[in-house]
Design a protein around this motif. Structure first.
Motif, short mmCIF file in Angstrom:
data_model
loop_
_atom_site.label_atom_id
_atom_site.label_comp_id
_atom_site.label_asym_id
_atom_site.label_seq_id
_atom_site.Cartn_x
_atom_site.Cartn_y
_atom_site.Cartn_z
N TYR A 97 6.69 30.61 6.43
CA TYR A 97 7.82 31.43 6.87
C TYR A 97 7.72 31.90 8.32
N GLY A 98 6.58 31.68 8.95
CA GLY A 98 6.40 32.30 10.25
C GLY A 98 6.39 33.80 10.09
N PHE A 99 7.12 34.50 10.95
CA PHE A 99 7.12 35.96 10.89
C PHE A 99 8.40 36.50 10.29
N TYR A 100 9.06 35.63 9.50
CA TYR A 100 10.29 36.04 8.83
C TYR A 100 10.00 37.26 7.96
N PRO A 101 10.84 38.30 8.02
CA PRO A 101 10.56 39.55 7.28
C PRO A 101 10.32 39.27 5.80
N VAL A 102 9.26 39.89 5.26
CA VAL A 102 8.84 39.59 3.90
C VAL A 102 9.98 39.77 2.90
N GLU A 103 10.71 40.90 3.04
CA GLU A 103 11.72 41.19 2.02
C GLU A 103 12.94 40.26 2.12
N ARG A 105 12.53 36.88 2.69
CA ARG A 105 12.06 35.50 2.59
C ARG A 105 12.80 34.68 1.55
N TRP A 106 13.42 35.35 0.58
CA TRP A 106 14.18 34.62 -0.43
C TRP A 106 15.26 33.75 0.23
N ARG A 107 15.74 34.20 1.40
CA ARG A 107 16.78 33.42 2.08
C ARG A 107 16.22 32.08 2.56
N VAL A 108 14.99 32.13 3.05
CA VAL A 108 14.34 30.88 3.45
C VAL A 108 14.11 30.01 2.22
N ASP A 109 13.65 30.64 1.14
CA ASP A 109 13.41 29.88 -0.10
C ASP A 109 14.66 29.14 -0.53
N ILE A 110 15.79 29.86 -0.54
CA ILE A 110 17.03 29.22 -0.97
C ILE A 110 17.36 28.04 -0.05
N SER A 111 17.18 28.24 1.24
CA SER A 111 17.45 27.13 2.17
C SER A 111 16.55 25.94 1.86
N PHE A 112 15.27 26.21 1.58
CA PHE A 112 14.35 25.12 1.24
C PHE A 112 14.82 24.38 0.00
N ILE A 113 15.35 25.12 -0.97
CA ILE A 113 15.79 24.48 -2.21
C ILE A 113 17.06 23.68 -1.98
N LEU A 114 17.97 24.24 -1.14
CA LEU A 114 19.24 23.57 -0.91
C LEU A 114 19.09 22.31 -0.06
N LEU A 115 18.06 22.29 0.80
CA LEU A 115 17.90 21.15 1.71
C LEU A 115 17.82 19.80 0.99
N THR A 159 15.95 35.03 15.64
CA THR A 159 15.27 33.73 15.58
C THR A 159 13.87 33.83 16.16
N ASP A 160 13.55 34.94 16.84
CA ASP A 160 12.19 35.11 17.33
C ASP A 160 11.18 35.16 16.18
N TYR A 161 11.66 35.51 14.99
CA TYR A 161 10.76 35.60 13.84
C TYR A 161 10.58 34.26 13.15
N PHE A 162 11.36 33.24 13.54
CA PHE A 162 11.23 31.93 12.90
C PHE A 162 9.86 31.35 13.26
N GLY A 163 9.27 30.66 12.31
CA GLY A 163 7.99 30.04 12.60
C GLY A 163 7.54 29.16 11.46
N GLY A 164 6.42 28.48 11.63
CA GLY A 164 5.85 27.68 10.56
C GLY A 164 6.69 26.47 10.20
N PHE A 165 6.50 26.02 8.96
CA PHE A 165 7.23 24.83 8.50
C PHE A 165 8.72 25.03 8.60
N MET A 166 9.13 26.25 8.36
CA MET A 166 10.54 26.54 8.42
C MET A 166 11.10 26.22 9.81
N LEU A 167 10.34 26.58 10.84
CA LEU A 167 10.78 26.30 12.21
C LEU A 167 10.79 24.78 12.45
#
Ligand code: ADP
Ligand code: MG
Lengths: 372, 257
Positions: A97-103, A105-115, A159-167
């Motif tokens: 998730y990089g530095f995406y705010p912990v609370e 992160r479900w939004r990133v998860d959903i994006s990962f699932i939808l991809l 977007t400064d918090y984007f990082g890791g595989f997500m980025l």
């Protein structure tokens, strides 16, 4: 020579091939032991695999430590013989998730699932309800953008918090999705008989190809400020996306141009003589064939783009490699360089290898009968 | 069918192709010189001549695959100029069959045939496919409809190419050496289809060295050499009594074997 024939002339039936040329033994004989050189190569390869595979497996799995809170724990568990995956596990959320705010992160998860759901109908054609799913695929970039950036009811995340595989995925997928159409348009423009258009396309392609991506990224991160009106806020990630897309579009353009040149003149003439308009013959006749020929080159460019996303580390964005390097600074885990880089390498290898396999699958699927 | 029957077939007085004082250059190379040719509706013309004499170039000017630089070409009342509308209109009326078939290898036979009717004539897909099947039956390969061109023999591919042109129902058909890329045993199947077309009274211009075909179906044989039309005559007269010595030489060469 004997002149006794088993069958009368002209009545010989089709027989199965003799056993020694088919089946497992036939295969081994034909492919691994067919000549002295081949035998030597086979023996050397087996020796090499014997030397390399078991130690690697030991290090990766059998002697590896998966749990622990510091490097010390790993040392105690396995005498330092195997990998210390506890480190990667400890940092896993950062890698993803990089530095995406912990609370959030479900939004990133959903994006990962939808991809994958969005990719599925694009990549394969035997998909139930493909037409409807394709609409979703088109909407996906906007949905994912909304989910990740927020606004319209969701907490905005910079977007400064984007990082890791997500980025990596954001840059990689955006770059791939947009560079293909732009590249095709550039290739067509370069072949156009309108001189102005041709010159514009050639200049653009040659300029981008003549400059290293890092330079473009630096331009994106610093110099654009000089060109833009003072005070304009222009998102760094967006600039990177534009640069990466344009960069790979220039390469795609050249790959596609190669494909276009391989199409026989007769195809254009047949299309013209039937009264098809320029865009119709491009869309129905020329591009499907040119793109098919270009698949290996296109996928090659995509793989390059995907791996080049690691360069964003230079301008301060933290992709998995950046996260890894940052993690190495942690004194509790010092010296675990190999683990970090092997882990990142595995991630990139899996993504790139899938792309390569998909390209082969596509080539086979589009193969229609014998080449003349 | 006999010659008597063919020549009885109606040729109207209406001129469908008029080429007047047409010249063409490739760079500084004067490839077509002062071409004058009037083709009547329903006429079947065979063009022959040595290789490089400009036969292909001439018929390719008729549907603007090549641009002429001087003189006029009027097809079906429409003059060929740089006006794209005119070019499109003419291409809809003129079908062309090429030496190397030029089928679209990534499309099935049926898709090859229905593509232009769907996209150029805006026919509904179903109707276009029905027409396509009808023409595939005419050229006797309906069972190949769902295969790809690469899976067919040369003769079959050329028959598909003819059917593909016919699907646009063109008033004029141009053939550029349709049998010269074929193995000998396949030439007849293609010529048979072309003879049938001729019997229907479709206007045809055919570049070919198949003299048997010329004798059977042509109203007129044209001999070209060095970018000029040297001689033209109705087939019997052309073959039995060639006037120009270059024609005589050419005929003696191709009839020698
Ligand atoms: N695109 C081209 N550019 C330059 N010369 C050409 C081109 N196409 C054909 N030619 C030349 O024009 C002449 C006539 O060609 P063509 O019409 O194909 O002859 P034919 O069909 O009678 O064999 C030949 O000498 C050929 O080399
Ligand atoms: Mg020719």
């Amino acid at each position: 020579m004997s002149d006794s024939r088993e069958y009368a002339v002209g009545t010989h039936p089709d027989l199965p091939p003799p056993l020694s040329t088919s089946g497992a033994i036939g295969w081994i004989r034909g492919n691994l032991l067919s000549s002295p050189t081949n035998i030597i190569l086979t023996v050397l390869s087996i020796y090499f695999l014997y030397k390399v595979v078991p130690p690697s497996l030991n290090w990766l799995f059998f002697d590896a430590t998966f749990n622990g809170d510091s490097r010390q724990d790993c040392r105690e568990a396995s005498n330092g013989a195997g990998a210390c995956w506890a480190f990667v596990k400890h940092r896993f959320h950062l890698f993803v998730y990089g530095f995406y705010p912990v609370e959030q992160r479900w939004r990133v998860d959903i994006s990962f699932i939808l991809l994958p759901l969005a990719l599925w109908p694009v990549l394969f054609d035997k998909v139930p309800y493909r037409k409807h799913l394709l609409k979703f695929s088109i909407a996906f970039p906007f949905i994912a953008g909304w989910l990740l950036i927020g606004g319209f009811g969701l907490t905005p995340v910079s977007t400064d918090y984007f990082g890791g595989f997500m980025l990596t995925l954001v840059i990689g997928v955006t770059g791939i999705v947009f560079s293909l159409p732009i590249g095709v348009a550039l290739a067509l423009g370069r072949q156009s008989n309108m001189p102005v258009l041709r010159v514009i396309c050639v200049t653009f392609i040659e300029f981008i190809r003549g400059v290293p991506l890092i330079t473009l990224l630096f331009v994106a991160s610093t110099m654009l400020n000089y060109f833009l009106p003072p005070g304009t806020q222009f998102n760094l990630l967006l600039r990177v996306l534009i640069m990466v897309t344009l960069f790979s579009a220039a390469y795609i353009a050249e790959v596609v141009r190669g494909g276009l040149q391989a199409i026989p003149k007769g195809q254009y003439e047949a299309a013209d003589s039937m009264g098809l308009k320029y865009w119709q013959s491009m869309q129905k006749i020329i591009l499907p064939q040119a793109l098919k020929i270009s698949i290996p080159g296109i996928v090659n460019t995509f793989i390059g783009l995907y791996k080049d996303t690691t360069l964003v580390i230079i301008i301060g964005l933290l992709d998995p490699l950046g996260i890894g390097r940052a993690s190495l600074a942690d004194t509790k885990w010092t010296g675990l360089t190999t683990e970090i880089y092997v882990f990142v390498a595995i991630f990139f290898f899996l993504s790139c290898f899938s792309m390569a396999r998909y390209s082969l699958y596509l080539e086979n699927k589009l193969h229609t009968g014998h080449k003349r | 069918m006999s010659e008597a029957q063919t020549s009885k077939m109606a040729v109207s007085d209406e001129t469908v192709i008029k080429i007047h004082k047409m010249h063409k250059w490739y760079g500084s190379f004067h490839v077509l010189k002062d071409i004058n040719l009037d083709v009547k509706r329903g006429e079947r013309i065979v063009v022959c001549g040595p290789s490089g004499s400009g036969k292909s170039t001439m018929i390719r000017c008729i549907n603007r695959l090549e641009e002429h630089q001087q003189g006029d070409i009027i097809v079906d009342g429409v003059e060929l100029t740089n006006d794209l509308k005119n070019i499109d209109a003419i291409r809809r009326e003129v079908g062309m069959v090429f030496q190397h078939f030029n089928l679209f290898p990534h499309l099935t036979i049926l898709e090859n045939l229905s593509l232009a009717p769907i996209w150029v004539k805006r026919e509904p897909r179903k109707q276009a496919e029905e027409t396509a099947m009808r023409y595939l039956e005419r050229v006797k390969i309906p069972e190949q409809a769902l295969k790809y061109p690469g899976q067919l023999s040369g003769g079959q591919q050329q028959r598909v190419a003819i059917a593909r042109s016919l699907c646009m129902n063109p008033r004029i058909m141009l053939f550029d050496e349709p049998t010269s890329a074929l193995d000998p045993e396949m030439i007849k199947e293609v010529l048979d289809v072309m003879i049938e077309l001729a019997e229907e009274g479709r206007t045809m211009i055919c570049v070919t060295h198949e003299m048997g075909f010329a004798k059977t179906v042509a109203n007129r044989v044209i001999f070209m050499d060095g970018g000029e039309i040297i001689e033209q005559n109705e087939p019997n007269e052309f073959f039995d009594n060639p006037q120009h010595e270059r024609t005589q030489l050419f005929l003696s060469q191709i009839l020698a074997h």
